[in-house]
Design a protein around this motif. Structure first.
Motif, PDB file in Angstrom:
ATOM      1  N   TYR A 107       0.813  -1.209   0.000  1.00  0.00           N
ATOM      2  CA  TYR A 107       0.000   0.000   0.000  1.00  0.00           C
ATOM      3  C   TYR A 107       0.854   1.270   0.000  1.00  0.00           C
ATOM      4  N   LEU A 108       2.081   1.182   0.466  1.00  0.00           N
ATOM      5  CA  LEU A 108       2.996   2.322   0.341  1.00  0.00           C
ATOM      6  C   LEU A 108       3.292   2.598  -1.138  1.00  0.00           C
ATOM      7  N   GLY A 109       3.570   1.534  -1.897  1.00  0.00           N
ATOM      8  CA  GLY A 109       3.780   1.689  -3.332  1.00  0.00           C
ATOM      9  C   GLY A 109       2.544   2.212  -4.021  1.00  0.00           C
ATOM     10  N   PHE A 110       1.414   1.697  -3.613  1.00  0.00           N
ATOM     11  CA  PHE A 110       0.112   2.140  -4.123  1.00  0.00           C
ATOM     12  C   PHE A 110      -0.056   3.641  -3.880  1.00  0.00           C
ATOM     13  N   LEU A 111       0.240   4.061  -2.655  1.00  0.00           N
ATOM     14  CA  LEU A 111       0.063   5.455  -2.239  1.00  0.00           C
ATOM     15  C   LEU A 111       0.994   6.392  -3.001  1.00  0.00           C
ATOM     16  N   VAL A 112       2.254   6.030  -3.099  1.00  0.00           N
ATOM     17  CA  VAL A 112       3.250   6.882  -3.743  1.00  0.00           C
ATOM     18  C   VAL A 112       2.956   7.094  -5.223  1.00  0.00           C
ATOM     19  N   TRP A 113       2.440   6.083  -5.898  1.00  0.00           N
ATOM     20  CA  TRP A 113       2.329   6.122  -7.352  1.00  0.00           C
ATOM     21  C   TRP A 113       0.917   6.423  -7.845  1.00  0.00           C
ATOM     22  N   GLU A 114      -0.076   6.573  -6.954  1.00  0.00           N
ATOM     23  CA  GLU A 114      -1.466   6.702  -7.390  1.00  0.00           C
ATOM     24  C   GLU A 114      -1.712   7.930  -8.274  1.00  0.00           C
ATOM     25  N   PHE A 115      -1.330   9.114  -7.800  1.00  0.00           N
ATOM     26  CA  PHE A 115      -1.576  10.318  -8.603  1.00  0.00           C
ATOM     27  C   PHE A 115      -0.785  10.295  -9.916  1.00  0.00           C
ATOM     28  N   PRO A 116       0.512   9.970  -9.897  1.00  0.00           N
ATOM     29  CA  PRO A 116       1.230   9.899 -11.180  1.00  0.00           C
ATOM     30  C   PRO A 116       0.604   8.916 -12.164  1.00  0.00           C
ATOM     31  N   THR A 117       0.207   7.731 -11.681  1.00  0.00           N
ATOM     32  CA  THR A 117      -0.301   6.718 -12.603  1.00  0.00           C
ATOM     33  C   THR A 117      -1.641   7.138 -13.216  1.00  0.00           C
ATOM     34  N   VAL A 118      -2.481   7.819 -12.440  1.00  0.00           N
ATOM     35  CA  VAL A 118      -3.779   8.270 -12.958  1.00  0.00           C
ATOM     36  C   VAL A 118      -3.596   9.331 -14.037  1.00  0.00           C
ATOM     37  N   TYR A 119      -2.699  10.271 -13.814  1.00  0.00           N
ATOM     38  CA  TYR A 119      -2.494  11.329 -14.800  1.00  0.00           C
ATOM     39  C   TYR A 119      -1.727  10.828 -16.025  1.00  0.00           C
ATOM     40  N   ILE A 120      -0.851   9.836 -15.840  1.00  0.00           N
ATOM     41  CA  ILE A 120      -0.186   9.216 -16.997  1.00  0.00           C
ATOM     42  C   ILE A 120      -1.223   8.503 -17.859  1.00  0.00           C
ATOM     43  N   SER A 121      -2.143   7.785 -17.209  1.00  0.00           N
ATOM     44  CA  SER A 121      -3.180   7.064 -17.965  1.00  0.00           C
ATOM     45  C   SER A 121      -4.083   8.025 -18.725  1.00  0.00           C
ATOM     46  N   GLN A 122      -4.301   9.232 -18.187  1.00  0.00           N
ATOM     47  CA  GLN A 122      -5.115  10.228 -18.889  1.00  0.00           C
ATOM     48  C   GLN A 122      -4.408  10.706 -20.157  1.00  0.00           C
ATOM     49  N   LYS A 123      -3.108  10.801 -20.093  1.00  0.00           N
ATOM     50  CA  LYS A 123      -2.332  11.281 -21.239  1.00  0.00           C
ATOM     51  C   LYS A 123      -2.130  10.199 -22.298  1.00  0.00           C
ATOM     52  N   THR A 124      -2.272   8.935 -21.909  1.00  0.00           N
ATOM     53  CA  THR A 124      -2.025   7.825 -22.824  1.00  0.00           C
ATOM     54  C   THR A 124      -3.340   7.132 -23.165  1.00  0.00           C
ATOM     55  N   ARG A 125      -3.247   5.946 -23.755  1.00  0.00           N
ATOM     56  CA  ARG A 125      -4.425   5.123 -24.028  1.00  0.00           C
ATOM     57  C   ARG A 125      -4.667   4.263 -22.792  1.00  0.00           C
ATOM     58  N   VAL A 126      -5.770   4.509 -22.108  1.00  0.00           N
ATOM     59  CA  VAL A 126      -5.973   3.976 -20.760  1.00  0.00           C
ATOM     60  C   VAL A 126      -5.899   2.452 -20.697  1.00  0.00           C
ATOM     61  N   ALA A 127      -6.519   1.749 -21.647  1.00  0.00           N
ATOM     62  CA  ALA A 127      -6.507   0.283 -21.606  1.00  0.00           C
ATOM     63  C   ALA A 127      -5.122  -0.272 -21.911  1.00  0.00           C
ATOM     64  N   LYS A 128      -4.399   0.372 -22.823  1.00  0.00           N
ATOM     65  CA  LYS A 128      -3.041  -0.081 -23.162  1.00  0.00           C
ATOM     66  C   LYS A 128      -2.107   0.134 -21.968  1.00  0.00           C
TER      67      LYS A 128
END
Length: 528
Positions: A107-128
């Motif tokens: 959950y520490l890894g989950f916490l640290v990377w949550e905001f970056p991963t969500v905004y990266i997915s918005q910039k890319t193709r979400v399913a890919k």
């Protein structure tokens, strides 16, 4: 609260004022430049009509592909996340407080990377992006079979949390793109039900593996190799078949893609927008409902963090062997699965999001109370049924597991009550950050010194979920109140401008894919 409604009213008035001068292209020129991806296929106004029969056939076509793939992803994620729970009684070399720390590292890894991963997915193709992460976490999970030290397990669980942090936000977005509000909770329950199914599947698989003599490979290592390989397989399927949005749904014809977008137009939720909009981030943080959802997720995730990692140890503490424990943990998964499906059905049928949370929490509160009250009774069967209370002669209900479906209702709430792609991404990220914080706290409420009864942890679960009952009712009341306020503004506009219901419907359609937030869009209706 009143101030925010008034501010919203002013914003709406300005939008309406500007939108009624000039041609349609002039009205929406600014919005079209930074509007929804859907506008690549359809216009600002509805130009194509599809029959109910056509839409029903299209929905079935979507159902044959999207929910099963989402379910496969969630099945894999939850199984992988809880693999530590099975490994804990199958020879895992990490015990005591170090086990607690390894549990929370995910959950520490989950916490640290949550905001970056969500905004990266918005910039890319979400399913890919999702598929690539699944393949990566499959590799990381298989590497658990190599590690033997505390440091190695801590690092691998941390990386696993990072990779898996994109799952829920991605699946919520995909469901909200393809399905109407009154269809979303049921579809979310179809993938969230995998939490319960994996408890059954994982328990029996772990039971079978537990008979291995461990000469070639320790039983817990076999678990990690098998589950890691399964994750890689699912990731490849997602990369190939899961669509990123209706615009990119290549398994649909062009006409069907247009119909898929027109189906969700009236909901005003939009599909996707690749631009990160600062004002939508700010609005998310300023919305009181956001913080109530964050609090809801936190309060319901603390028990999850505790029980997903310690439930087998609790059952084993009743005096059962490791093999018996693995089998006895499985019926709770069936109850959790049934509760999830029932709450999803009710949520869409009645247009409710908060009441299903209450339905899910009450049995868990009762079950927690029984575990506490019967602890010194010496009745092993009765204690087990505190997790598995025999309510009817022919049916045993595993009470503690019912609370898990509350998070599915939170996911459905976010999908149905948020508009503007950046705002959706932000509230989903905040929800999952709260989820990870709650789970981190949860791994620490069951302390080794309290074993095997873990009474303080059980009391904490009962109190937290009781508080959540009040939070759910407050959030429901706020949404109902906001809908009333919006209806008052619409009635005022109709009176001032002499609009008919047809005019209101036209404006609702025009606003649907402008990538406006739910506060900006006066025609957006909240689901209680």
């Amino acid at each position: 609260m009143t101030t925010s409604v008034q501010e919203s009213k002013v914003e709406i008035s300005e939008i309406e004022k500007n939108s009624h001068t000039g041609s349609v292209d002039e009205k929406f020129s600014l919005d079209l430049q930074d509007g929804d991806e859907a506008l690549r296929l359809i216009g600002v106004e509805r130009t194509a009509q599809f029959s109910e029969e056509y839409n029903e056939k299209l929905k079935k076509k979507l159902d044959w592909l999207i929910p099963p793939l989402c379910a496969a992803v969630y099945f894999t994620q939850f199984l992988d996340k809880t693999s530590l729970n099975y490994a804990s009684i199958m020879g895992l070399p990490i015990t005591g407080q170090r086990y607690n720390l390894v549990s929370l590292s995910f959950y520490l890894g989950f916490l640290v990377w949550e905001f970056p991963t969500v905004y990266i997915s918005q910039k890319t193709r979400v399913a890919k992006y999702l598929g690539a992460n699944i393949v990566l976490w499959g590799i990381v999970l298989m590497l658990h079979a190599v590690g033997t030290s505390f440091g190695a397990f801590f690092a691998l669980r941390f990386l696993l949390g990072m990779c898996e942090s994109c799952v829920a936000p991605s699946l919520i977005l995909i469901i909200s793109m393809f399905y109407k509000k009154n269809e979303q909770a049921k579809r979310i329950s179809w993938f969230y039900v995998m939490n319960g199914i994996t408890q059954i599947f994982g328990g029996f698989v772990a039971y079978g593996i537990s008979f291995d003599d461990g000469k070639q490979l320790a039983p817990y290592k076999i678990i990690y190799v098998l589950l890691g390989g399964l994750a890689i397989l699912v990731g490849i399927c997602v990369l190939i078949w899961l669509p990123d949005s209706p615009v990119h749904a290549h398994f649909l014809t062009k006409e069907e893609r247009i119909a898929a977008l027109e189906r969700v137009r009236d909901d005003g939720g939009g599909t996707e927008n690749k631009h990160l909009k600062k004002y939508q981030v700010i609005e998310t943080f300023m919305d009181v409902r956001t913080w109530l959802i964050v609090l809801t997720t936190l309060v319901t995730s603390i028990p999850n963090g505790a029980l997903s990692n310690f439930s087998n140890l609790i059952i084993k503490g009743f005096g059962y062997t490791s093999k018996q424990t693995l089998i006895l943990s499985t019926p709770g998964g069936a109850v959790a699965a049934l509760m999830t499906l029932a709450c999803g059905w009710y949520s869409d049928k009645k247009g409710e999001r908060m009441l299903p949370i209450i339905f899910a929490l009450v049995p868990t509160i009762v079950g927690s109370a029984m575990l506490i009250g019967l602890n010194d009774s010496g009745q092993k069967g009765a204690l087990l049924f505190g997790k598995h209370l025999k309510l009817l002669p022919t049916c045993s209900v595993y009470l503690i597991g019912t609370f898990g479906s509350a998070l599915a209702s939170v996911y459905a709430y976010n999908a149905s009550n948020t508009s503007g792609h950046t705002k959706k991404s932000t509230i989903n990220a905040m929800t999952l950050v709260s989820f990870s914080v709650g789970n981190i706290i949860g791994t620490e409420i069951f302390q080794p010194k309290d074993a095997p009864a873990y009474i303080p942890g059980k009391i904490a679960i009962m109190v937290l979920l009781t508080v959540q009952l009040a939070i759910s009712m407050l959030l429901r009341w706020i949404n109902i109140r906001l809908n009333v306020k919006k209806q008052e503004v619409i009635a005022e506009l109709k009176a001032q401008r002499g609009w008919t219901d047809a005019d209101i419907q036209r404006e609702r359609e025009r606003h649907a894919f402008a990538d406006l937030t739910d506060k900006e869009n006066i025609y957006f209706v909240y689901t209680a």
